[in-house]
Design an enzyme around this catalytic site. Structure first.
Site, PDB file in Angstrom:
ATOM      1  N   ARG A 108     106.804  49.877  17.084  1.00 54.83           N
ATOM      2  CA  ARG A 108     106.776  48.391  18.526  1.00 54.83           C
ATOM      3  C   ARG A 108     105.461  49.343  19.009  1.00 54.83           C
ATOM      4  O   ARG A 108     105.658  49.884  19.698  1.00 54.83           O
ATOM      5  CB  ARG A 108     108.334  49.524  18.628  1.00 54.83           C
ATOM      6  N   HIS A 135     110.585  39.983  16.489  1.00 50.23           N
ATOM      7  CA  HIS A 135     111.621  41.016  16.597  1.00 50.23           C
ATOM      8  C   HIS A 135     112.693  41.212  14.454  1.00 50.23           C
ATOM      9  O   HIS A 135     114.157  40.822  14.908  1.00 50.23           O
ATOM     10  CB  HIS A 135     112.162  40.974  17.408  1.00 50.23           C
ATOM     11  N   GLN A 138     115.859  42.916  14.962  1.00 49.14           N
ATOM     12  CA  GLN A 138     117.236  42.689  15.786  1.00 49.14           C
ATOM     13  C   GLN A 138     118.071  41.264  15.248  1.00 49.14           C
ATOM     14  O   GLN A 138     118.878  41.061  14.787  1.00 49.14           O
ATOM     15  CB  GLN A 138     116.612  42.081  16.787  1.00 49.14           C
ATOM     16  N   ASP A 231     118.729  36.223  26.046  1.00 54.48           N
ATOM     17  CA  ASP A 231     118.127  37.664  25.784  1.00 54.48           C
ATOM     18  C   ASP A 231     117.283  37.596  27.538  1.00 54.48           C
ATOM     19  O   ASP A 231     117.502  36.391  28.622  1.00 54.48           O
ATOM     20  CB  ASP A 231     116.373  37.458  25.342  1.00 54.48           C
ATOM     21  N   CYS A 272     120.885  40.738  22.134  1.00 59.81           N
ATOM     22  CA  CYS A 272     120.234  41.415  22.406  1.00 59.81           C
ATOM     23  C   CYS A 272     120.214  42.679  22.555  1.00 59.81           C
ATOM     24  O   CYS A 272     119.708  44.266  21.825  1.00 59.81           O
ATOM     25  CB  CYS A 272     118.071  41.085  21.744  1.00 59.81           C
ATOM     26  N   ARG A 317     122.543  46.659  14.082  1.00 56.66           N
ATOM     27  CA  ARG A 317     120.858  47.750  14.262  1.00 56.66           C
ATOM     28  C   ARG A 317     120.870  48.424  13.530  1.00 56.66           C
ATOM     29  O   ARG A 317     119.810  48.812  12.503  1.00 56.66           O
ATOM     30  CB  ARG A 317     120.379  47.725  15.902  1.00 56.66           C
TER      31      ARG A 317
HETATM   32  N1   CP Z   1     117.479  45.133  21.727  1.00 53.41           N
HETATM   33  C1   CP Z   1     116.155  46.410  21.055  1.00 53.41           C
HETATM   34  O1   CP Z   1     115.268  46.054  20.447  1.00 53.41           O
HETATM   35  O2   CP Z   1     116.765  46.956  21.690  1.00 53.41           O
HETATM   36  P1   CP Z   1     116.129  48.381  22.390  1.00 53.41           P
HETATM   37  O3   CP Z   1     114.709  47.619  23.264  1.00 53.41           O
HETATM   38  O4   CP Z   1     116.687  48.921  22.935  1.00 53.41           O
HETATM   39  O5   CP Z   1     115.410  48.480  21.263  1.00 53.41           O
HETATM   40  N1  NVA Z   2     112.585  40.168  24.861  1.00 48.58           N
HETATM   41  C1  NVA Z   2     112.447  41.066  25.114  1.00 48.58           C
HETATM   42  C2  NVA Z   2     113.601  42.075  23.689  1.00 48.58           C
HETATM   43  C3  NVA Z   2     113.879  43.564  23.944  1.00 48.58           C
HETATM   44  C4  NVA Z   2     114.763  43.586  22.809  1.00 48.58           C
HETATM   45  C5  NVA Z   2     111.064  42.285  24.965  1.00 48.58           C
HETATM   46  O1  NVA Z   2     110.636  41.900  24.372  1.00 48.58           O
HETATM   47  O2  NVA Z   2     111.104  43.047  26.164  1.00 48.58           O
END
Ligand code: CP
Ligand code: NVA
Length: 337
Positions: A108, A135, A138, A231, A272, A317
């Site tokens: 990540r 993502h 997700q 989001d 999400c 998830r």
């Molecule tokens: N939805 C999601 O990716 O959550 P986190 O940022 O908590 O991993």
């Molecule tokens: N778009 C958001 C998603 C978090 C799960 C981010 O990248 O912060």
């Protein structure tokens, strides 16, 4: 259930690399694993596998999903958020080292090209746990939740409202185009998806019976939606743009009026997470007051309503990530039994 699909050894970097059949296979695989977990059956599909979780950005769901999913199936997991990568060591060298220790790597972070380089140089499957661009894990959880609610995906209309050029919107647009869904991104023009990806998905949707539309109208854009999705207005790494995003996006808040505007009594709400839906998550009381906001991308009443499936989605998830790891890493395939 017998499937012909074999994803062993493949990486999961973007849904662009997966066929509609492979995406459905991962959802079916998830269903089998979820049923097994609910029946209290401990799995051994990842026994003997070592998996490293490499995090440049923060996380609750993704990290915990990979850990619990891995442990459920017997994997050993290392969580690494302070590696040398990008500081004292190149991505290439890091990938070569991790590839000798581990059977799989989750990443990540910021750049999509980092997750691609990890896959190129490590020689083991790499899982994208979120980059600035995509993502993909997700979207598997989102689609499973939608399928659990409607019994199908094809032909459903999903309205994504808000920052329509972020990772979640990009991946949803790809997923909807692949699976023949009707996708509408609703937001200000300056936050519409990048044209190249958008036009490719418009063309792809024509071949699957779906459609991809962009709208800047928060009322007509959501009409007929089966799923209202939003989001955060400011993604990780963009925190300095908070005030500008509130200015641009406050007309696009998902609230009761927007739910009504869908005209669909069966509409469900997805996010999400994490979500700015109440004052506990207020980033700046001063900024909220300036724009007359109590919440940001979703009102607290919609977030807590019976239409909201966000915690089923969050649970999914874990089940979907388990299926991805098992399909790509396991020696024995649950689905071929
Ligand atoms: N939805 C999601 O990716 O959550 P986190 O940022 O908590 O991993
Ligand atoms: N778009 C958001 C998603 C978090 C799960 C981010 O990248 O912060």
């Amino acid at each position: 259930m017998k499937h012909q699909i074999n994803l062993k050894g493949k990486s999961f970097l973007t849904l662009l690399d997966y066929t509609p059949e492979e995406i459905i296979y991962l959802l079916d695989y998830t269903q089998a694993l979820k049923k097994k977990k609910k029946a209290g059956i401990k799995g051994r599909l990842l026994e003997g596998k070592n998996i490293v979780l490499l995090f440049e950005k923060t996380s609750t769901r993704t990290r915990c999903a990979f850990e619990v999913a891995g442990y459920d199936e017997g994997a050993q997991i290392t969580f690494l958020s302070n590696s040398q990568m990008g500081k004292k060591e190149s991505i290439e060298d890091t990938a070569k080292v991790l590839g000798r220790f581990y059977d799989g790597i989750e990443f990540r972070g910021f750049q999509q090209k980092t997750v691609e380089a990890l896959a190129e140089y490590s020689g083991v499957p790499v899982f994208n746990g979120l980059t600035d661009q995509y993502h993909p894990t997700q979207i598997l959880a989102d689609f499973l939740t939608i399928r659990e609610n409607f019994g199908k995906l094809q032909g459903l209309r999903l309205a994504y409202v808000g920052d329509a050029r972020n990772n979640v919107c990009n991946s949803l647009m790809i997923g909807c185009a692949k699976l023949g869904m009707h996708f509408v991104a609703v937001g200000p023009r300056s936050l519409w998806p990048e044209e190249d990806l958008h036009s490719k998905m418009v063309d792809l949707a024509k071949t699957t019976g779906g459609s991809i539309v962009l709208s800047d109208d928060p009322t007509t854009g959501v009409q007929g939606a089966d799923i209202l999705y939003t989001d955060v207005w400011v993604s990780m790494g963009e925190e300095d743009q908070m005030e500008e995003r509130i200015r641009l996006l406050h007309p696009y808040q998902v609230n009761r009026a927007m739910v009504e505007a869908t005209g669909n009594p069966e509409v469900i709400f997805l996010h999400c997470l994490p979500a700015f839906h109440d004052t506990h998550t207020a980033v700046s009381q001063e900024v909220y007051e300036k724009y007359g906001l109590k919440e940001m991308e979703v009102s607290d009443d919609v977030f807590r309503s019976e239409k909201s499936k966000v915690f089923d989605e969050a649970e999914n998830r874990m089940h979907t990530i388990k299926a991805v790891m098992c399909a790509l890493l396991a020696d024995n395939d649950e689905m071929s039994k």
